[in-house]
Motif scaffolding. Structure first.
Motif, PDB file in Angstrom:
ATOM      1  N   ARG A  84     -83.118  10.856  -1.436  1.00 39.03           N
ATOM      2  CA  ARG A  84     -83.135  10.650  -2.905  1.00 39.03           C
ATOM      3  C   ARG A  84     -81.722  10.719  -3.446  1.00 39.03           C
ATOM      4  N   GLU A  85     -80.968  11.634  -2.839  1.00 38.38           N
ATOM      5  CA  GLU A  85     -79.615  11.877  -3.313  1.00 38.38           C
ATOM      6  C   GLU A  85     -78.700  10.673  -3.083  1.00 38.38           C
ATOM      7  N   VAL A  86     -78.788  10.053  -1.896  1.00 35.45           N
ATOM      8  CA  VAL A  86     -77.888   8.925  -1.640  1.00 35.45           C
ATOM      9  C   VAL A  86     -78.463   7.641  -2.236  1.00 35.45           C
ATOM     10  N   GLY A  87     -79.718   7.698  -2.685  1.00 36.77           N
ATOM     11  CA  GLY A  87     -80.288   6.560  -3.383  1.00 36.77           C
ATOM     12  C   GLY A  87     -80.774   5.458  -2.466  1.00 36.77           C
ATOM     13  N   ASP A 143     -76.611  17.556   7.627  1.00 42.27           N
ATOM     14  CA  ASP A 143     -76.095  16.569   6.683  1.00 42.27           C
ATOM     15  C   ASP A 143     -76.447  15.168   7.190  1.00 42.27           C
ATOM     16  N   SER A 166     -90.234  17.179  -5.886  1.00 42.79           N
ATOM     17  CA  SER A 166     -90.364  15.792  -6.353  1.00 42.79           C
ATOM     18  C   SER A 166     -89.811  14.803  -5.334  1.00 42.79           C
ATOM     19  N   ALA A 167     -88.939  15.281  -4.432  1.00 41.47           N
ATOM     20  CA  ALA A 167     -88.376  14.376  -3.430  1.00 41.47           C
ATOM     21  C   ALA A 167     -89.449  13.893  -2.453  1.00 41.47           C
ATOM     22  N   VAL A 185     -87.602  18.171   4.943  1.00 41.26           N
ATOM     23  CA  VAL A 185     -87.215  18.470   3.563  1.00 41.26           C
ATOM     24  C   VAL A 185     -85.795  17.981   3.307  1.00 41.26           C
ATOM     25  N   ALA A 186     -84.874  18.312   4.231  1.00 49.17           N
ATOM     26  CA  ALA A 186     -83.478  17.907   4.066  1.00 49.17           C
ATOM     27  C   ALA A 186     -83.367  16.385   4.013  1.00 49.17           C
ATOM     28  N   ARG A 228     -84.750  15.053   0.611  1.00 52.56           N
ATOM     29  CA  ARG A 228     -83.855  15.420  -0.493  1.00 52.56           C
ATOM     30  C   ARG A 228     -82.611  14.543  -0.476  1.00 52.56           C
ATOM     31  N   ARG A 287     -76.467  12.575   5.264  1.00 50.68           N
ATOM     32  CA  ARG A 287     -75.978  11.596   4.283  1.00 50.68           C
ATOM     33  C   ARG A 287     -75.330  10.366   4.918  1.00 50.68           C
ATOM     34  N   PRO A 288     -74.401  10.553   5.891  1.00 53.52           N
ATOM     35  CA  PRO A 288     -73.780   9.350   6.465  1.00 53.52           C
ATOM     36  C   PRO A 288     -74.814   8.388   7.053  1.00 53.52           C
ATOM     37  N   LYS A 306     -79.031   2.768   3.754  1.00 49.87           N
ATOM     38  CA  LYS A 306     -79.022   2.227   2.388  1.00 49.87           C
ATOM     39  C   LYS A 306     -78.348   0.861   2.367  1.00 49.87           C
ATOM     40  N   ASN A 333     -76.639   6.709   4.299  1.00 51.65           N
ATOM     41  CA  ASN A 333     -75.772   5.700   3.675  1.00 51.65           C
ATOM     42  C   ASN A 333     -75.816   4.394   4.464  1.00 51.65           C
TER      43      ASN A 333
END
Lengths: 295, 385
Positions: free
Chosen positions: B234-237, B201, B261-262, B227-228, B231, B203-204, B210, B207
């Motif tokens: 793109r997900e967190v923008g 993960d 597409s990511a 890959v992770a 993906r 994501r943090p 970002k 973020n």
């Protein structure tokens, strides 16, 4: 804190809550099994891996949408749990509580190695078009698969609640949890109930695996990490306490995400363990537990 | 499956062996099994093509060559055991494989045993910096992986960048090199996040990045992490002007396939592509693809091929299989291969290092196209913003 920082924080919180939802789903199954049977299921994460690989196999073979494999994974998980309880755990008799640890550890090893032989050690993922779709609100972006996972968790847990408190079977389950001998004397087939409960717990783990698949890659030992998480969640919430497991899952998800965001990514698993130890030290019955066990 | 391929490969090699003084056996270590098996598969194909080419041209000193391939099982200790088996088998030199964490230990051991190690794929700087008399490397070091990406950032006037890298030897090496280069190019590194193996993960971390909104992001990681990462990015923008990968996972064909597409617009450093203008690159690409049963080769296959050619050439110049003479021959070796020119030099603190630049490619329309440097007839870069 500037605007961008605030957005990032809210986003981290949202992602932590949704990830926590998945932990809750995994923890609920484990907690249910413990609450009714006093069995500590070390194979829990491996059942999750089965859910993941069912999704992967169906997607590769029939191009089946991962969320449709719920229709396969949940019944398969239930059947598997039911059969394992009947064939293995039910035979342990009086030695169930200590014997179950060894038995479930063994079952877990068999599962992960079977997956290794079947699918190989390479991490594999599925690529669905909506894997990276997001839902936006202000500057906050949350992944659609993660949202679906959160929603799926809520539905599964609500369904379990209805089952437990609105049906005759639920009453039987609760009776078995509270007093197996008393329930048996009242005509509840406790052996049958225990098999059903183990099936339910495994089904929950498999469903969590399905919901995880679009977000993560599958590999045979993927479950290990989640077994640990499930234990943490269960202890946070109080053993056998279902609402506690839900709350514990959410707490763990948020603690991990915030810790990773503010402190460091690399201690991610440590944050959960620290919370776990604190709870054990300060509130051995769990954050939400009462000393009386209940389901 | 892999053992079968390996078995048929050794059979093919044995079959090719002529009894004239027996074959010349060259040691080789790669990851037939384990975490790096994907790269191992590529390298086995490269070995095969290399050995066939050398033997087709009459072998070395009138004898056919044969590789003794040992599996490191993607594990440091098993890799050392593999090196030990090769030393005891009396091979004149050992072709050394992919993962820097593994190669570093093996190279040190081989140097102590006074057996020349010809590294053809692992890129941690510290393998040849400070290096050792017995360790030679024909592929580009990690610094070059970072340099090609940072050059692109600099050419497009990027002011800020972020780094996400694993904590393995290779990832650390590229990320540290990027730190140094960024300083000298005047690019500010706003986030440098290192993650341990097994993190799923990101994501943090993303973020955080970002919130800083850098112009470029350099990611250094292995296959599934690449890959992770993309993906979840793109997900967190998170939206830099360019996402860049420091080769490894990002340069594999699987990356484009699995990330879908990511992966679009991601730039990655790579050691070799068929579009390079050395003699024989296209032909090599065709042969590697055939050896892989129709799968597109990654640069790891070309590196393994070049490794075999360089080893054969060194033995030819040494006039035999004496380890010291082979080492001396490697020192003075100059040759052209379809992977690029091979020559071992001492420069910028490197020792016995082939000074070779990297190329950069970008995912455009779901396929890699070359974008840098000018020598590959670059396509126009596409930016995220």
């Amino acid at each position: 804190m500037d605007q961008a920082g605030l957005t990032a924080l809210i986003q981290t919180l949202a992602q932590g809550l949704l990830t926590g939802g998945l932990y809750a789903l995994i923890g609920t199954g484990l907690s249910l099994i413990f609450g009714v049977m006093r069995v500590i299921n070390f194979a829990h994460g491996d059942f999750l891996a089965i859910g993941m690989f069912i999704t992967l196999a169906l997607f590769r073979t029939f191009d089946l949408d991962p969320y449709l494999s719920l229709l396969v994974a949940a019944p398969v998980g239930f059947a598997l749990g039911f059969v394992i309880q009947r064939l293995v755990l039910a035979r342990l008799g009086d030695r169930l509580s200590e014997g179950s640890m060894l038995a479930t550890l063994g079952i877990g090893l068999i599962i992960s190695n079977t997956l290794l032989l079947t699918f190989g050690a390479q991490p594999q993922n599925i690529n669905v078009p909506y894997a990276t779709n997001t839902f936006q609100l202000g500057g906050v972006q949350v992944s659609i698969p993660l949202l679906i996972a959160g929603l799926g968790t809520a539905l599964a847990i609500a369904g379990l609640n209805l089952l437990l408190y609105r049906t005759e079977l639920g009453r039987a389950i609760r009776a078995t949890a509270q007093n197996p001998l008393g329930a048996e004397l009242q005509g509840v087939k406790t052996a049958h109930i225990q098999a059903i409960v183990f099936g339910l717990g495994v089904a929950f783990a498999a469903v969590a695996g399905v919901l995880l698949m679009p977000l993560l890659y599958a590999f045979p030992t993927v479950g290990e990490n989640y077994t640990t998480k499930a234990f943490i969640v269960t202890v946070l919430g109080g053993l056998g306490n279902l609402p506690g497991a839900v709350a514990g899952g959410l707490v763990l998800g948020v603690v991990e995400s915030l810790g990773a965001y503010y402190i460091s990514n690399n201690y991610r698993d440590a944050y959960g363990l620290v919370a776990f130890l604190l709870v054990l030290l300060l509130r051995p019955e769990g954050l939400f537990g009462r000393t009386v066990k209940r389901v | 499956m892999r053992t079968v391929t390996l078995f048929t490969l050794s059979l093919a090699l044995l079959g090719a062996a002529q009894a004239q003084g027996g074959t010349i056996k060259i040691g080789a270590i790669t990851s037939v099994t384990g975490r790096f098996a994907e790269f191992g598969k590529m390298q086995l194909a490269g070995f095969k093509v290399g050995v066939e080419e050398v033997n087709r041209r009459g072998g070395v000193l009138g004898r056919k060559i044969e590789l003794v391939i040992e599996d490191n099982a993607s594990d440091v200790n098993k890799g050392l055991a593999a090196a030990e088996r090769l030393v005891n088998a009396g091979v004149p030199l050992v072709l050394n494989e992919y993962s820097s964490s593994l190669v570093k230990a093996q190279a040190q051991y081989l140097a102590r045993q006074k057996v020349p190690a010809l590294v053809f794929s692992s890129s941690g700087d510290d393998i040849t910096k400070p290096g050792n008399d017995y360790v030679f490397r024909l592929n580009q070091p990690a610094t070059e992986y970072a340099r090609v990406i940072l050059n692109i950032f600099r050419d497009h006037k990027f002011k800020t960048m972020a780094v996400i890298a694993g904590t393995g030897a290779f990832e650390k090496s590229v990320a540290d090199a990027a730190q140094d280069l960024a300083k000298s190019y005047g690019i500010q590194i706003v986030e440098d996040q290192r993650y341990d193996k097994g993190l799923t993960d990101f994501r943090p971390v993303l973020n955080r990045i970002k919130a800083k909104n850098p112009d470029g992001i350099l990611m250094v990681s292995y296959a599934e992490d690449s890959v992770a990462l993309m993906r979840q990015a793109r997900e967190v923008g998170v939206k830099p002007r360019l996402f860049a990968g420091g080769a490894a996972g990002f340069a594999l064909p699987e990356f484009v396939k699995d990330a879908g597409s990511a992966a679009e617009n991601v730039v990655t450093a790579t050691a070799w592509i068929p579009q390079l203008r050395y003699a024989g690159t296209q032909k090599l690409n065709v042969e590697l693809k055939k050896a892989l049963g129709g799968q597109d080769p990654s640069y790891h296959a070309a590196q393994a091929y070049a490794g075999v050619l360089a080893a054969a050439e060194a033995i030819r110049r040494a006039g035999g299989t004496d380890r010291e003479k082979v080492k001396a021959a490697l020192n003075s070796l100059t040759m052209q291969t379809a992977f690029g020119p091979v020559q071992f030099k001492d420069y910028e603190g490197f020792r016995n290092q082939n000074p070779l630049a990297m190329v950069a490619q970008q995912v455009q329309g779901g396929a890699f196209v070359p974008v840098y440097p000018k020598t590959v007839v670059p396509r126009t870069l596409k930016f995220e913003r």
